[in-house]
Each structure stands twice: as structure tokens, then as C-alpha cells.
Motif scaffolding. Structure first.
Motif, PDB file in Angstrom:
ATOM      1  N   LEU A   1      -4.616  24.434  29.750  1.00  0.00           N
ATOM      2  CA  LEU A   1      -5.010  25.290  28.634  1.00  0.00           C
ATOM      3  C   LEU A   1      -6.265  26.094  28.958  1.00  0.00           C
ATOM      4  O   LEU A   1      -6.380  27.260  28.581  1.00  0.00           O
ATOM      5  CB  LEU A   1      -5.251  24.438  27.381  1.00  0.00           C
ATOM      6  CG  LEU A   1      -4.065  23.570  26.933  1.00  0.00           C
ATOM      7  CD1 LEU A   1      -4.463  22.676  25.760  1.00  0.00           C
ATOM      8  CD2 LEU A   1      -2.885  24.445  26.553  1.00  0.00           C
TER       9      LEU A   1
ATOM     10  N   TYR B   1     -11.891  19.501  29.106  1.00  0.00           N
ATOM     11  CA  TYR B   1     -10.846  20.490  28.841  1.00  0.00           C
ATOM     12  C   TYR B   1      -9.566  20.097  29.569  1.00  0.00           C
ATOM     13  O   TYR B   1      -9.585  19.341  30.550  1.00  0.00           O
ATOM     14  CB  TYR B   1     -11.295  21.889  29.274  1.00  0.00           C
ATOM     15  CG  TYR B   1     -11.443  22.057  30.769  1.00  0.00           C
ATOM     16  CD1 TYR B   1     -10.467  22.725  31.519  1.00  0.00           C
ATOM     17  CD2 TYR B   1     -12.544  21.543  31.449  1.00  0.00           C
ATOM     18  CE1 TYR B   1     -10.601  22.877  32.896  1.00  0.00           C
ATOM     19  CE2 TYR B   1     -12.687  21.699  32.818  1.00  0.00           C
ATOM     20  CZ  TYR B   1     -11.705  22.362  33.544  1.00  0.00           C
ATOM     21  OH  TYR B   1     -11.841  22.512  34.898  1.00  0.00           O
ATOM     22  N   GLY B   2      -8.449  20.616  29.068  1.00  0.00           N
ATOM     23  CA  GLY B   2      -7.173  20.446  29.750  1.00  0.00           C
ATOM     24  C   GLY B   2      -6.962  21.606  30.691  1.00  0.00           C
ATOM     25  O   GLY B   2      -7.056  22.766  30.273  1.00  0.00           O
TER      26      GLY B   2
ATOM     27  N   SER C   1      -1.161  19.104  28.718  1.00  0.00           N
ATOM     28  CA  SER C   1      -2.456  19.788  28.764  1.00  0.00           C
ATOM     29  C   SER C   1      -3.092  19.713  30.144  1.00  0.00           C
ATOM     30  O   SER C   1      -3.978  20.502  30.465  1.00  0.00           O
ATOM     31  CB  SER C   1      -3.414  19.201  27.719  1.00  0.00           C
ATOM     32  OG  SER C   1      -3.686  17.829  28.012  1.00  0.00           O
TER      33      SER C   1
ATOM     34  N   GLN D   1       1.650  15.339  34.087  1.00  0.00           N
ATOM     35  CA  GLN D   1       2.279  15.938  32.917  1.00  0.00           C
ATOM     36  C   GLN D   1       2.911  14.895  32.027  1.00  0.00           C
ATOM     37  O   GLN D   1       2.886  13.690  32.321  1.00  0.00           O
ATOM     38  CB  GLN D   1       3.321  16.971  33.353  1.00  0.00           C
ATOM     39  CG  GLN D   1       4.387  16.423  34.282  1.00  0.00           C
ATOM     40  CD  GLN D   1       5.274  17.525  34.855  1.00  0.00           C
ATOM     41  OE1 GLN D   1       5.495  18.554  34.221  1.00  0.00           O
ATOM     42  NE2 GLN D   1       5.768  17.307  36.058  1.00  0.00           N
TER      43      GLN D   1
ATOM     44  N   ASP E   1     -12.370  21.153  24.876  1.00  0.00           N
ATOM     45  CA  ASP E   1     -12.027  20.348  23.712  1.00  0.00           C
ATOM     46  C   ASP E   1     -13.054  20.605  22.609  1.00  0.00           C
ATOM     47  O   ASP E   1     -14.236  20.889  22.877  1.00  0.00           O
ATOM     48  CB  ASP E   1     -11.997  18.872  24.082  1.00  0.00           C
ATOM     49  CG  ASP E   1     -10.892  18.558  25.092  1.00  0.00           C
ATOM     50  OD1 ASP E   1      -9.861  19.263  25.081  1.00  0.00           O
ATOM     51  OD2 ASP E   1     -11.066  17.618  25.883  1.00  0.00           O
TER      52      ASP E   1
ATOM     53  N   SER F   1       1.267  14.768  26.600  1.00  0.00           N
ATOM     54  CA  SER F   1       1.280  16.228  26.524  1.00  0.00           C
ATOM     55  C   SER F   1       1.155  16.818  27.927  1.00  0.00           C
ATOM     56  O   SER F   1       0.925  16.111  28.901  1.00  0.00           O
ATOM     57  CB  SER F   1       0.125  16.735  25.643  1.00  0.00           C
ATOM     58  OG  SER F   1      -1.110  16.622  26.338  1.00  0.00           O
TER      59      SER F   1
ATOM     60  N   HIS G   1      -8.735  14.136  30.319  1.00  0.00           N
ATOM     61  CA  HIS G   1      -9.055  15.532  30.585  1.00  0.00           C
ATOM     62  C   HIS G   1     -10.139  15.627  31.654  1.00  0.00           C
ATOM     63  O   HIS G   1     -10.737  14.619  32.051  1.00  0.00           O
ATOM     64  CB  HIS G   1      -9.525  16.237  29.300  1.00  0.00           C
ATOM     65  CG  HIS G   1      -8.388  16.743  28.462  1.00  0.00           C
ATOM     66  ND1 HIS G   1      -8.578  17.391  27.259  1.00  0.00           N
ATOM     67  CD2 HIS G   1      -7.041  16.708  28.662  1.00  0.00           C
ATOM     68  CE1 HIS G   1      -7.393  17.717  26.739  1.00  0.00           C
ATOM     69  NE2 HIS G   1      -6.455  17.316  27.574  1.00  0.00           N
TER      70      HIS G   1
END
Length: 226
Positions: free
Chosen positions: A119, A115-116, A55, A61, A123, A53, A98
Motif C-alpha cells: 500500500l 506501513y504495508g 498489505s 501474502q 498505518d 491480507s 508490517h
């Protein structure tokens, strides 16, 4: 440098390049199959995972391969990027990479809020320390796509079958050329030996004729003396 010699050199260079490429693909295939997306093993403490993904876009990426190294969870700090097995019921057991936002507790043990970065949202579930696989070290851009292509039937044909087929064809052509050359040289040797035999026969006939001539002369003299 004549044309034939130039073509020979070019052929050798092309063969060497195909061979090097084929060996590289074989080594990469063996390494990737045994290392990518594997929870066990790894290489010198590194584990490799294909990113699925975006994220973490900005750091790496989708399609990249990330390398994470074994780490003591007690040494991790906010800002570090970690690879872990998710405890979120929606993707339980999936491997995620992450960034750590903060350190917390989860079910009575040390855990990390992650967290990503693309985004920005935390999480849903924190990462227990015993679910951490390693700390992110670097990414190999788009190598995951190459690996996925390599595993496909088309990838096998393009990257493995065709180079091996080309090598086989080129070596077969070389073999038949050498065989043709050998037969030609062998025929030339046979012709030379035939010529030598014929020359020896000619000399033998000449000697026989000379002996017969001398014999006739001797007989003629003996007849005249009588």
C-alpha cells in the motif's frame, strides 16, 4: 517375483505411506492448533501467525504463515518487519505484520511508524514498543490455507478420517486373511491328526486280526493233536 508377492509388497508400501501421512497430519494439527495465532507460548522463541491480507504482498501474502521471533524493541531499526498488536480503534488488538518506516514517540514511549509495502501508506497509529510481539523472520507460503482447511469439517474428513479409515480397512482385511489362513492351517492339522488316528486304528485292527488268526491256528493245532 510372483504376482502375490508383488501385491504384498505394494500393500505394505501403501500402508506405510498412509501411516506416515496420518502421523504427519496429527503432528501438524497438534503443533498448529497450539502455535498458530497464539500470543503466548510459541516454539523456541518463534510465534506463528496466518496472514489475512495482501498489505505486505511482495514479502508475503494472504494465506501465508509468518514466523516472528522475540526481539528487544530497542534493537529494531527502520526497514525491519515486525509483528505487533494494533492500537488502531478500528482493529484494536488484531495482530499485524508490517514494515518499520521510522522511529517516533507515542504517549510518552518509544514507538514505530509502520506501513504495508503493497500500500505504501503509513498505518494510522504508531506501534508502541510494548505492543511489539516479535521481528519477522520468514514466511511459509499458503500454509495458512492448509491449516484453515484442516480445521474445517471437510478437511477433517479428507485429511484425518479417510486415512484412518483406510488404515483400519487395510488392517481388517489383513486380519481376516490371516484368520482365514490360520483356520485353513488349523483344519489341515486337524485332518492330518485324523489321518494319523485312522492309520493307528487300521494298524490296531490289522494287529487284532493277526492275533485272531494266530489264535485260530493255535486252537486248530491243539484240536488236531487231541
Amino acid at each position: 517375483m510372483n504376482k502375490k508377492k508383488t501385491l504384498t509388497i505394494v500393500g505394505r508400501v501403501v500402508t506405510a505411506l498412509i501411516l506416515i501421512f496420518t502421523v504427519f497430519i496429527m503432528i501438524f494439527t497438534i503443533f498448529s492448533v497450539n502455535s498458530f495465532n497464539k500470543d503466548e507460548g510459541g516454539l523456541f522463541g518463534y510465534k506463528f501467525y496466518i496472514v489475512l491480507s495482501d498489505s505486505m504482498k511482495g514479502e508475503f501474502q494472504s494465506g501465508d504463515v509468518v514466523a516472528s521471533k522475540d526481539v528487544d524493541a530497542d534493537q529494531l531499526q527502520p526497514g525491519d518487519i515486525i509483528t505487533f498488536k494494533s492500537v488502531d480503534p478500528e482493529n484494536y488488538g488484531e495482530v499485524v505484520t508490517h514494515k518499520i518506516r521510522s522511529i517516533t514517540d507515542y504517549e510518552g514511549q518509544k514507538a514505530f511508524v509502520t506501513y504495508g509495502i503493497a500500500l505504501g501508506n503509513d498505518d494510522t497509529y504508531p506501534v508502541p514498543a510494548d505492543r511489539v510481539i516479535g521481528q519477522y523472520q520468514y514466511a511459509m507460503p499458503k500454509l495458512g490455507y492448509f491449516f484453515q482447511f484442516l480445521k474445517s469439517p471437510m478437511g477433517y474428513i479428507v485429511l484425518i478420517f479417510i486415512p484412518f479409515a483406510l488404515l483400519l480397512i487395510m488392517q481388517s482385511v489383513k486380519f481376516f486373511r490371516l484368520l482365514k489362513r490360520y483356520k485353513k492351517e488349523q483344519q489341515a492339522e486337524i485332518d492330518r491328526q485324523k489321518e494319523e488316528v485312522e492309520e493307528e486304528r487300521r494298524k490296531a485292527r490289522e494287529m487284532l486280526e493277526e492275533i485272531e488268526r494266530l489264535k485260530a491256528q493255535v486252537q486248530g493245532r491243539e484240536t488236531g493233536s487231541q
